[in-house]
Write a protein that holds these residues in place. Structure first.
Motif, PDB file in Angstrom:
ATOM      1  N   SER A 184      32.466  18.656  38.548  1.00 47.94           N
ATOM      2  CA  SER A 184      33.748  18.357  37.914  1.00 47.94           C
ATOM      3  C   SER A 184      34.894  18.803  38.812  1.00 47.94           C
ATOM      4  O   SER A 184      35.042  20.001  39.080  1.00 47.94           O
ATOM      5  N   ARG A 185      35.682  17.845  39.258  1.00 45.50           N
ATOM      6  CA  ARG A 185      36.822  18.171  40.125  1.00 45.50           C
ATOM      7  C   ARG A 185      37.847  19.019  39.373  1.00 45.50           C
ATOM      8  O   ARG A 185      38.399  19.984  39.922  1.00 45.50           O
ATOM      9  N   ARG A 186      38.115  18.652  38.130  1.00 44.15           N
ATOM     10  CA  ARG A 186      39.116  19.393  37.358  1.00 44.15           C
ATOM     11  C   ARG A 186      38.688  20.839  37.154  1.00 44.15           C
ATOM     12  O   ARG A 186      39.489  21.771  37.312  1.00 44.15           O
ATOM     13  N   ARG A 187      37.421  21.036  36.795  1.00 49.73           N
ATOM     14  CA  ARG A 187      36.942  22.394  36.588  1.00 49.73           C
ATOM     15  C   ARG A 187      36.996  23.196  37.881  1.00 49.73           C
ATOM     16  O   ARG A 187      37.364  24.376  37.874  1.00 49.73           O
ATOM     17  N   GLY A 188      36.636  22.567  39.002  1.00 47.18           N
ATOM     18  CA  GLY A 188      36.685  23.262  40.280  1.00 47.18           C
ATOM     19  C   GLY A 188      38.088  23.726  40.628  1.00 47.18           C
ATOM     20  O   GLY A 188      38.292  24.853  41.101  1.00 47.18           O
TER      21      GLY A 188
END
Length: 441
Positions: A35-39
């Motif tokens: 997940s890009r957002r979580r990263g």
């Protein structure tokens, strides 16, 4: 005691190096399913968290210094595990590499900063810190990214080896700060800094070489597996070709036999001829189609052997579920189990007791393989764990070792029904599609 001691690395400088190392490996090992957002959220929140932690442990007594370092490693592990969607083993392997990189970058940057700008840190030092850490991180990223482009989950042995390398690197690089009365310690401040940077660099190089060797070994294994798969497919072709040749040779004989059955007036004789016809075509129904070419060859070969020995083989197999198992391991697990079930059942005097049940299907995220056969009157089983090998030199160890490579488990033993059952449970990878089972018999 260190002579002309230089000031140690500021805590904020160490925190920035640790955060940068985590960011480096998050970017290097990024996968589409992460997940890009979580990263982004994790990396944004972890920067002040790591800085605050380093400042806090800076006030601890020197006796708790090692505890504080363990806490820093645990914090880095949490950052990597939360930023990336991966296994515990993968996160552990990445944090080992990130910790060594953080130690190297922090030591190198501070050594250069003290040499060129002196101490204590100034506003210019912050600019120097950002430029030096960014340059070092970009160089290491260029080196590491190609080796993490393909997702390869490290083995337990690889993780343990990397952790040992990191531990030795950390201990040797900081030895001079603990005691100067050893053959490996420095006594001058500049010398101590040089030793620390050099040892950290050597640790990174060794980890880099370990990764390279691991990738080459896996590539060689995949090549060998591909070659074995090609050979198995060719063997399947030869098996099918032999079947076609046999059918062609028997074609005219079968036509004459069918004509005789039709012309026969006596019902009893007709039944005998029909049974004879059924017996003549039974061998040609022994060609398995499971969805896995390797398993097809194994089951077809064993079915032919069962027919020759008057053994009934009942097989249900979802071969498509075994796509993640290598040819060698599949032959070890399925082929060896069937071979020695055949060996055990062949010794039974009563033909009605000569049967083998082969069941392989998906169950709740696992592949369950069961091979069951009757036990001889003396209770002997083909998988008995004996000090001496059996007739074919077989023990359960090879099957257990092959299954362990996939995180699987093996159980074997007699049942209350007087049969012997071998069970192999393998966890399904996430990439394996959940398709309906294909039955063969």
């Amino acid at each position: 005691m260190i002579q002309e001691a230089l000031p140690d690395i500021p805590r904020l400088w160490t925190a920035l190096a640790e955060w940068g190392a985590c960011l480096l490996y998050v970017l290097a090992s990024w996968r589409p399913q992460d997940s890009r957002r979580r990263g982004v959220i994790v990396m944004a929140l972890s920067l002040p968290a790591l800085c605050g932690y380093q400042v806090a442990i800076g006030h601890l007594p020197i006796s708790l210094w090692l505890v504080g370092m363990f806490g820093a490693v645990a914090a880095m592990w949490g950052v990597l595990h939360l930023a990336l969607s991966g296994s515990l083993r993968r996160s552990t392997y990445l944090v080992v590499r990130a910790f060594v990189v953080a130690e190297l970058v922090a030591s190198l940057e501070w050594q250069l900063e003290v040499f060129f700008l002196g101490s204590p840190p100034t506003a210019l030092s912050v600019v120097f810190l950002i430029v030096a850490d960014t340059a070092a991180g970009a160089l290491i990223y260029r080196l590491e990214r190609p080796r993490f482009r393909t997702e390869v989950v490290p083995t337990t042995a690889t993780v343990a080896g990397a952790a040992a390398i990191a531990a030795i690197t950390f201990a040797m690089s900081n030895l001079s700060f603990l005691s100067t009365a050893t053959p490996f310690s420095g006594r001058l401040g500049a010398e101590v800094f040089y030793i620390r940077t050099l040892i950290d660099l050597c640790g990174f190089v060794i980890l880099y070489a370990q990764r390279e060797v691991d990738l080459q070994s896996r590539a060689a294994c995949e090549l060998a597996t591909s070659e074995a798969l090609l050979h198995s497919q060719y063997a399947q072709y030869l098996t099918s070709k032999r079947a076609v040749d046999l059918v062609n040779r028997k074609y005219h004989d079968l036509r004459h036999l069918i004509a005789e059955v039709r012309a026969e007036k006596d019902p009893a004789t007709r039944l005998d001829r029909l049974e004879e016809l059924e017996q003549s075509i039974r061998p040609y129904g022994a060609f398995m189609r499971t969805g896995n070419p390797v398993l097809d060859v194994i089951l077809t070969d064993k079915e032919q052997a069962c027919l020759e020995r008057r053994i009934t083989l009942n097989a249900i197999a979802d071969g498509a579920a075994l796509g993640f198992v290598t040819t060698r391991d599949l032959v070890t697990i399925a082929g060896s189990a069937l071979d020695h079930a055949l060996e055990a059942v062949s010794r039974l005097p009563d033909a009605e007791d000569r049967w083998i049940r082969f069941d392989m299907r998906r169950r709740r995220g696992f592949v369950l393989l069961e091979v069951e056969n009757p036990v001889a009157a003396d209770g002997e089983t083909p998988l008995a764990a004996k000090p001496a090998p059996s007739v074919h030199g077989f023990r359960i160890g090879p099957i257990r070792s092959a299954a362990a490579g996939y995180g699987g488990q093996v159980t074997a033993g007699t049942t209350s029904r007087g049969t012997f059952t071998l069970r192999v449970l393998l966890p399904l990878p996430d990439s394996v599609e959940r398709r309906p089972a294909a039955a063969t018999g």
